[in-house]
Design a protein around this motif. Structure first.
Motif, PDB file in Angstrom:
ATOM      1  N   UNK A   1      10.291  -8.903  -3.477  1.00 26.22           N
ATOM      2  CA  UNK A   1       9.994 -10.209  -2.871  1.00 26.22           C
ATOM      3  C   UNK A   1      11.185 -10.783  -2.111  1.00 26.22           C
ATOM      4  N   UNK A   2      12.377 -10.275  -2.375  1.00 22.86           N
ATOM      5  CA  UNK A   2      13.574 -10.775  -1.693  1.00 22.86           C
ATOM      6  C   UNK A   2      13.907  -9.983  -0.431  1.00 22.86           C
ATOM      7  N   UNK A   3      13.070  -9.024  -0.071  1.00 19.67           N
ATOM      8  CA  UNK A   3      13.369  -8.176   1.085  1.00 19.67           C
ATOM      9  C   UNK A   3      12.844  -8.729   2.410  1.00 19.67           C
ATOM     10  N   UNK A   4      12.057  -9.782   2.397  1.00 18.90           N
ATOM     11  CA  UNK A   4      11.579 -10.441   3.622  1.00 18.90           C
ATOM     12  C   UNK A   4      10.866  -9.441   4.542  1.00 18.90           C
ATOM     13  N   UNK A   5       9.904  -8.752   3.969  1.00 19.06           N
ATOM     14  CA  UNK A   5       9.112  -7.821   4.772  1.00 19.06           C
ATOM     15  C   UNK A   5       8.350  -8.570   5.850  1.00 19.06           C
ATOM     16  N   UNK A   6       8.210  -7.914   7.001  1.00 23.85           N
ATOM     17  CA  UNK A   6       7.484  -8.498   8.120  1.00 23.85           C
ATOM     18  C   UNK A   6       6.131  -7.814   8.284  1.00 23.85           C
ATOM     19  N   UNK A   7       5.213  -8.525   8.907  1.00 22.67           N
ATOM     20  CA  UNK A   7       3.896  -7.945   9.160  1.00 22.67           C
ATOM     21  C   UNK A   7       4.047  -6.671   9.985  1.00 22.67           C
ATOM     22  N   UNK A   8       3.414  -5.619   9.513  1.00 23.90           N
ATOM     23  CA  UNK A   8       3.464  -4.347  10.220  1.00 23.90           C
ATOM     24  C   UNK A   8       4.547  -3.407   9.744  1.00 23.90           C
ATOM     25  N   UNK A   9       5.474  -3.874   8.903  1.00 19.73           N
ATOM     26  CA  UNK A   9       6.481  -2.972   8.346  1.00 19.73           C
ATOM     27  C   UNK A   9       5.791  -1.869   7.546  1.00 19.73           C
ATOM     28  N   UNK A  10       6.386  -0.685   7.569  1.00 16.33           N
ATOM     29  CA  UNK A  10       5.840   0.458   6.836  1.00 16.33           C
ATOM     30  C   UNK A  10       6.503   0.538   5.461  1.00 16.33           C
ATOM     31  N   UNK A  11       5.677   0.502   4.411  1.00 16.75           N
ATOM     32  CA  UNK A  11       6.173   0.518   3.039  1.00 16.75           C
ATOM     33  C   UNK A  11       5.538   1.683   2.289  1.00 16.75           C
ATOM     34  N   UNK A  12       6.338   2.341   1.469  1.00 14.51           N
ATOM     35  CA  UNK A  12       5.860   3.436   0.629  1.00 14.51           C
ATOM     36  C   UNK A  12       6.112   3.086  -0.837  1.00 14.51           C
ATOM     37  N   UNK A  13       5.074   3.243  -1.659  1.00 13.45           N
ATOM     38  CA  UNK A  13       5.189   3.044  -3.103  1.00 13.45           C
ATOM     39  C   UNK A  13       4.981   4.393  -3.773  1.00 13.45           C
ATOM     40  N   UNK A  14       6.035   4.931  -4.376  1.00 12.34           N
ATOM     41  CA  UNK A  14       5.989   6.252  -5.007  1.00 12.34           C
ATOM     42  C   UNK A  14       5.678   6.095  -6.490  1.00 12.34           C
ATOM     43  N   UNK A  15       4.572   6.690  -6.933  1.00 14.15           N
ATOM     44  CA  UNK A  15       4.149   6.563  -8.317  1.00 14.15           C
ATOM     45  C   UNK A  15       3.506   5.215  -8.551  1.00 14.15           C
ATOM     46  N   UNK A  16       2.435   4.956  -7.840  1.00 19.03           N
ATOM     47  CA  UNK A  16       1.899   3.591  -7.743  1.00 19.03           C
ATOM     48  C   UNK A  16       1.229   3.086  -9.013  1.00 19.03           C
ATOM     49  N   UNK A  17       0.694   3.962  -9.867  1.00 16.99           N
ATOM     50  CA  UNK A  17       0.029   3.489 -11.082  1.00 16.99           C
ATOM     51  C   UNK A  17      -1.155   2.599 -10.759  1.00 16.99           C
ATOM     52  N   UNK A  18      -1.143   1.375 -11.278  1.00 19.01           N
ATOM     53  CA  UNK A  18      -2.230   0.439 -10.990  1.00 19.01           C
ATOM     54  C   UNK A  18      -2.166  -0.131  -9.578  1.00 19.01           C
ATOM     55  N   UNK A  19      -1.077   0.136  -8.869  1.00 15.94           N
ATOM     56  CA  UNK A  19      -0.930  -0.383  -7.514  1.00 15.94           C
ATOM     57  C   UNK A  19      -0.251  -1.730  -7.432  1.00 15.94           C
ATOM     58  N   UNK A  20       0.332  -2.213  -8.529  1.00 18.30           N
ATOM     59  CA  UNK A  20       0.896  -3.564  -8.540  1.00 18.30           C
ATOM     60  C   UNK A  20       1.971  -3.752  -7.480  1.00 18.30           C
ATOM     61  N   UNK A  21       2.888  -2.797  -7.356  1.00 23.10           N
ATOM     62  CA  UNK A  21       3.953  -2.925  -6.368  1.00 23.10           C
ATOM     63  C   UNK A  21       3.405  -2.804  -4.958  1.00 23.10           C
ATOM     64  N   UNK A  22       2.492  -1.864  -4.762  1.00 20.10           N
ATOM     65  CA  UNK A  22       1.876  -1.689  -3.447  1.00 20.10           C
ATOM     66  C   UNK A  22       1.146  -2.947  -3.005  1.00 20.10           C
ATOM     67  N   UNK A  23       0.445  -3.588  -3.924  1.00 16.76           N
ATOM     68  CA  UNK A  23      -0.305  -4.798  -3.573  1.00 16.76           C
ATOM     69  C   UNK A  23       0.636  -5.963  -3.274  1.00 16.76           C
ATOM     70  N   UNK A  24       1.741  -6.032  -4.006  1.00 15.84           N
ATOM     71  CA  UNK A  24       2.721  -7.079  -3.709  1.00 15.84           C
ATOM     72  C   UNK A  24       3.263  -6.908  -2.294  1.00 15.84           C
ATOM     73  N   UNK A  25       3.541  -5.670  -1.905  1.00 18.74           N
ATOM     74  CA  UNK A  25       4.032  -5.422  -0.551  1.00 18.74           C
ATOM     75  C   UNK A  25       2.955  -5.716   0.482  1.00 18.74           C
ATOM     76  N   UNK A  26       1.721  -5.330   0.197  1.00 23.30           N
ATOM     77  CA  UNK A  26       0.624  -5.566   1.135  1.00 23.30           C
ATOM     78  C   UNK A  26       0.381  -7.051   1.354  1.00 23.30           C
ATOM     79  N   UNK A  27       0.714  -7.868   0.356  1.00 25.43           N
ATOM     80  CA  UNK A  27       0.543  -9.309   0.494  1.00 25.43           C
ATOM     81  C   UNK A  27       1.441  -9.926   1.541  1.00 25.43           C
ATOM     82  N   UNK A  28       2.459  -9.198   1.983  1.00 29.81           N
ATOM     83  CA  UNK A  28       3.349  -9.696   3.033  1.00 29.81           C
ATOM     84  C   UNK A  28       2.841  -9.354   4.433  1.00 29.81           C
ATOM     85  N   UNK A  29       1.777  -8.546   4.501  1.00 30.14           N
ATOM     86  CA  UNK A  29       1.285  -8.074   5.794  1.00 30.14           C
ATOM     87  C   UNK A  29       1.798  -6.700   6.162  1.00 30.14           C
ATOM     88  N   UNK A  30       2.619  -6.108   5.285  1.00 31.67           N
ATOM     89  CA  UNK A  30       3.130  -4.762   5.541  1.00 31.67           C
ATOM     90  C   UNK A  30       1.994  -3.749   5.449  1.00 31.67           C
TER      91      UNK A  30
END
Length: 229
Positions: free
Chosen positions: A36-65
């Motif tokens: 949450x402190x990385x200030x992701x911008x809409x359209x940034x490309x993010x990779x979540x390795x070992x996503x499990x339930x997807x919690x981290x991926x969804x947090x990143x997607x909430x920024x528009x990434x």
């Protein structure tokens, strides 16, 4: 079964967690907090390795990434996709081993909460719940591969966020990532009591010299590595 994740008193997402999929815990929360402190911008490309339930991926997607989530477990990928739908957040799911499904791609941010619990044997489980935490005799079977391969998957200026336990060698990860060309620092730490898996192995940890006698806690750390622009 639905699990409500919270940050302070604010509900951030609902997560479906079927049997056999790693439940988001303190390490997940610490990684999301750092994300949450990385200030992701809409359209940034993010990779979540070992996503499990997807919690981290969804947090990143909430920024528009634009988020790609990888897991070796097909059940985890199905869970992450459904959780995205439940929370109105789209993620791309890819089945495979660590970065193998995205070879040749570059990301603005890579996040990972890999298996990192030291185990008596170096043969990694190929099925069952232990696949989400067992990581060889020193807990680094997956960590070492991420430290080797993830820097090559970062775009110039890209960031790697990697969380794991103090039992698995935080300093060793920092040194490996520095050798790979990243500017590296520990940005978050949290001391937590052993959970059921760690408690069951505590005497073995003592025998291996991984913890002092009687210690029943670990320190989680998020390592941040930046590829120079």
């Amino acid at each position: 079964m639905c699990q409500r994740r919270k940050e302070g008193q604010t509900c951030t997402m609902w997560l479906l967690k079927p049997p056999g999929v790693y439940r988001a815990q303190e390490d997940t929360d610490l990684l999301i907090s750092s994300l949450s402190r990385e200030h992701l911008r809409e359209g940034d490309e993010v990779l979540d390795i070992g996503t499990g339930t997807g919690a981290v991926a969804l947090a990143a997607a909430g920024t528009g990434a634009r988020v790609t989530a990888i897991d070796v477990s097909r059940r985890a990928l199905a869970t992450a996709w459904v959780n995205g739908a439940l929370n109105g957040r789209h993620i791309h799911v890819r089945h495979g081993d660590l970065l193998d499904p995205v070879r040749g791609r570059r990301f603005d941010l890579i996040a990972s909460n890999p298996p990192y619990v030291p185990a008596a044997g170096d043969t990694l489980p190929t099925h069952g719940a232990a696949r989400a935490w067992d990581a060889g005799h020193d807990g680094r079977a997956l960590i070492d591969r991420i430290c080797r391969d993830a820097p090559r998957g970062l775009a110039p200026g890209g960031v790697l966020l990697l969380v794991h336990s103090s039992l698995s060698g935080v300093g060793a990860s920092c040194r490996a990532l520095s050798r790979a060309g990243l500017r590296t620092e520990v940005v978050s730490r949290q001391r937590i009591p052993f959970g059921p898996v760690m408690t069951a192995r505590a005497e073995w940890f003592e025998e291996q010299g991984l913890i002092p006698r009687g210690v029943r806690h670990e320190e989680l750390a998020v390592i941040r590595g930046v590829r120079p622009a």
